[in-house]
Design an enzyme around this catalytic site. Sequence first.
Site, PDB file in Angstrom:
ATOM      1  N   ASP A 162       0.642  -1.252   0.056  1.00 18.13           N
ATOM      2  CA  ASP A 162       0.001   0.141   0.053  1.00 18.13           C
ATOM      3  C   ASP A 162       0.791   1.192   0.060  1.00 18.13           C
ATOM      4  O   ASP A 162       2.079   1.233  -0.455  1.00 18.13           O
ATOM      5  CB  ASP A 162      -0.899  -0.177   1.145  1.00 18.13           C
ATOM      6  CG  ASP A 162      -2.085   0.618   1.139  1.00 18.13           C
ATOM      7  OD1 ASP A 162      -2.258   1.833   0.684  1.00 18.13           O
ATOM      8  OD2 ASP A 162      -3.282  -0.218   0.975  1.00 18.13           O
ATOM      9  N   HIS A 239      -3.868   6.336   3.102  1.00 15.04           N
ATOM     10  CA  HIS A 239      -4.426   5.211   2.605  1.00 15.04           C
ATOM     11  C   HIS A 239      -3.850   4.011   3.280  1.00 15.04           C
ATOM     12  O   HIS A 239      -4.847   2.984   3.787  1.00 15.04           O
ATOM     13  CB  HIS A 239      -4.584   5.105   1.105  1.00 15.04           C
ATOM     14  CG  HIS A 239      -5.177   3.946   0.528  1.00 15.04           C
ATOM     15  ND1 HIS A 239      -4.410   2.625   0.331  1.00 15.04           N
ATOM     16  CD2 HIS A 239      -6.402   3.968  -0.207  1.00 15.04           C
ATOM     17  CE1 HIS A 239      -5.454   2.006  -0.443  1.00 15.04           C
ATOM     18  NE2 HIS A 239      -6.631   2.633  -0.506  1.00 15.04           N
ATOM     19  N   SER A 605     -10.728  -0.920  -1.045  1.00 19.29           N
ATOM     20  CA  SER A 605      -9.873  -0.804  -0.046  1.00 19.29           C
ATOM     21  C   SER A 605     -10.220  -1.144   1.160  1.00 19.29           C
ATOM     22  O   SER A 605      -9.289  -1.703   2.129  1.00 19.29           O
ATOM     23  CB  SER A 605      -8.864   0.407  -0.463  1.00 19.29           C
ATOM     24  OG  SER A 605      -8.023   0.378  -1.529  1.00 19.29           O
TER      25      SER A 605
END
Length: 614
Positions: A162, A239, A605
């Site tokens: 990620d 994120h 996600s």
Amino acid sequence: MVLPSSLTLLLMMSIFISIFVISITCFHDDEERHIYLVLLEGDGIAFQKGSHSQDSTTIDPNSLREETEAKHDEILQSALEDGSYKKLHSFKHMFNGFSVHTSRSQATRLRNLAGVKLVQRDNGAKLMTTHTPQFLSLPTGIWTQLGGPAHAGDGVVIGFVDSGINPTHPSFAYDPNLHPFTSNLSSFSSAECQFGPFFPASSCNGKIVSAKFFSAGAQAAVNLNASVDILSPFDAEGHGSHVASIAAGNGGVPVVVNGVFYGKASGMAPRARIAVYKAAYPSGSTLADVVAAMDQAVSDRVDILTVSVGPDEPPPDGTLTFLNMFEVAMLFARKAGVFVVQAAGNKGPYPSTVVSFSPWAMGVGASTTDRTYPAHLLLGNGQVLDGASLSGPGFGNGKVLQKLVLAKDALKKNGTFQHTPEYIEECQHPEAFDPNLVFARIVICTCSYGFYTGTSSFAAIVDTARTLGFSGFIYVANPRYGSYKPQAYPFALPSILISRVDDAKVISQYYEEHTKRDERGNFIESDAMAAIGEGRVASFTERSPVVSLFSSRGPDISNNRKSLADVLKPDVLAPGDQIWAAYSPMSVSNPMLRGHEFAILSGTSMATPHVSQH
Ligand SMILES: *[C@@H]1O[C@H](CO)[C@@H](O)[C@H](O)[C@H]1NC(C)=O
Ligand SMILES: *[C@@H]1O[C@H](CO)[C@@H](O)[C@H](O)[C@H]1NC(C)=O
Ligand SMILES: *[C@@H]1O[C@H](CO)[C@@H](O)[C@H](O)[C@H]1NC(C)=O
């Protein structure tokens, strides 16, 4: 006059120089370089006999690694022209291959070489979260129902490919004296941490057991900006931290944003340990870095691998989706014993938009949960409209009516401000407004063209509102563009999103009935009133789960011509709609969330890490 003419000369010179430079490079090297991923015959180290330390016939894995790298260099040297390429990574654990930055003609040479199984151009990789408010829907959340066993996940290592991690976040803190881990790790074999900017040695603290970053691809193919594309495992986006905390964040961490307590956050497996493999950068990401990260995770022998970054389209030229290098990487990771969980994509609600193609990876779609944050707008005539908000109430706890004004009625009369009506309606520019007409009022801002093209933002509305002292704002749907799906943020001033065109029309009708205009329609005055209610209190009554609008849909396809494949996708649904979790205050891609330690995000996600435990 001296200054302008010398400037002009300078400008002409620089134009001349750049044309000159371009023509030189064009003449010598007419081929643009790209990254190519190359798969070779022969097993990865994970499948070579004796490569695991517990096997009786031990071969030194270091010498195997060096041997493999040397072989890759040899192949490149013998097949390609000197100076025409740069090798970026050797993939050696899950499969045998490499990535190389070179021209198309050199890639063709590789393709024709004996022992080469696949050569694929790198078309980049994307994070599977959408930042576009229009495509998101409302409800959510799971952690409140999960008191969760205190030991859930102890002994398990989850790897995250990620954007990195925010190492100082309380969701990833570890105190060995207060609450030590009780199980040893099953097979994880690496405690290696790469340090660097924003990622000091203390970052690997026992909860975060390993952290590495992969950037050779991004450095070759993306225009990186050192102030945001941090070359360390640090998460500049938010994120990666969000995803990691949903799967493995500590239990009972208070979520506080703008001084408001939203409840306590807990990962699905709060005692799992975290291995970070950063491969995504704000300025762009490459598949080469993603595959290199996966290769390392397999070598480290994580138990579970969560991949919320990858290609978001089927491969070009009709190549089989299953033979995409990314799918091949997941196949070999699975074969090496790693459970791979993958985001299904955010291109719903249209059919065959799923980007998790293969039966060997768990493709996760996103759904709502029963949690919503109801919010209401009260009009002066007593009508109440539903909206979305995560903000506090207006004056008098949202019960006292205040004056209402439409943005385009509050413009400076003799101002020189030059902008299209879209930007005016969208409340993007404080200098466009007459401060007296908006101060201490609720201003109606309208969703318009700038929001669809991405040039307008909520951050700018909030900035305008603060600068001019709005008492709040209403963000209404525009009949010209239709209803939108609201993504509420915890704004620091009273606000409400009215996403349905019908509701927007109700507001408009009420407002016009209470507004005086001259014969040309110019605003004279208005006694329209409204009150914005509390929007931060969760309700757990929504029918759920419902597949989120944005979640990519099946049926699965086998190529970019959308030929149908005999594989059912996505495999499972998990909550991925309006999920609270850890964040990174740097928040490069989302100015609205800068400075926040927690964020409420939506995307497959966010659904994927809910499945990252077996
Ligand atoms: C973990 O490993 C250590 C050292 O090998 C051993 O002493 C300990 O008993 C192990 N703990 C558990 C819970 O297996
Ligand atoms: C790099 O990023 C910073 C922060 O966003 C920005 O201010 C700067 O203009 C960027 N530099 C370039 C060359 O794009
Ligand atoms: C025009 O603007 C100036 C300063 O911005 C102000 O003093 C003046 O009163 C304005 N005139 C009208 C007619 O609004």
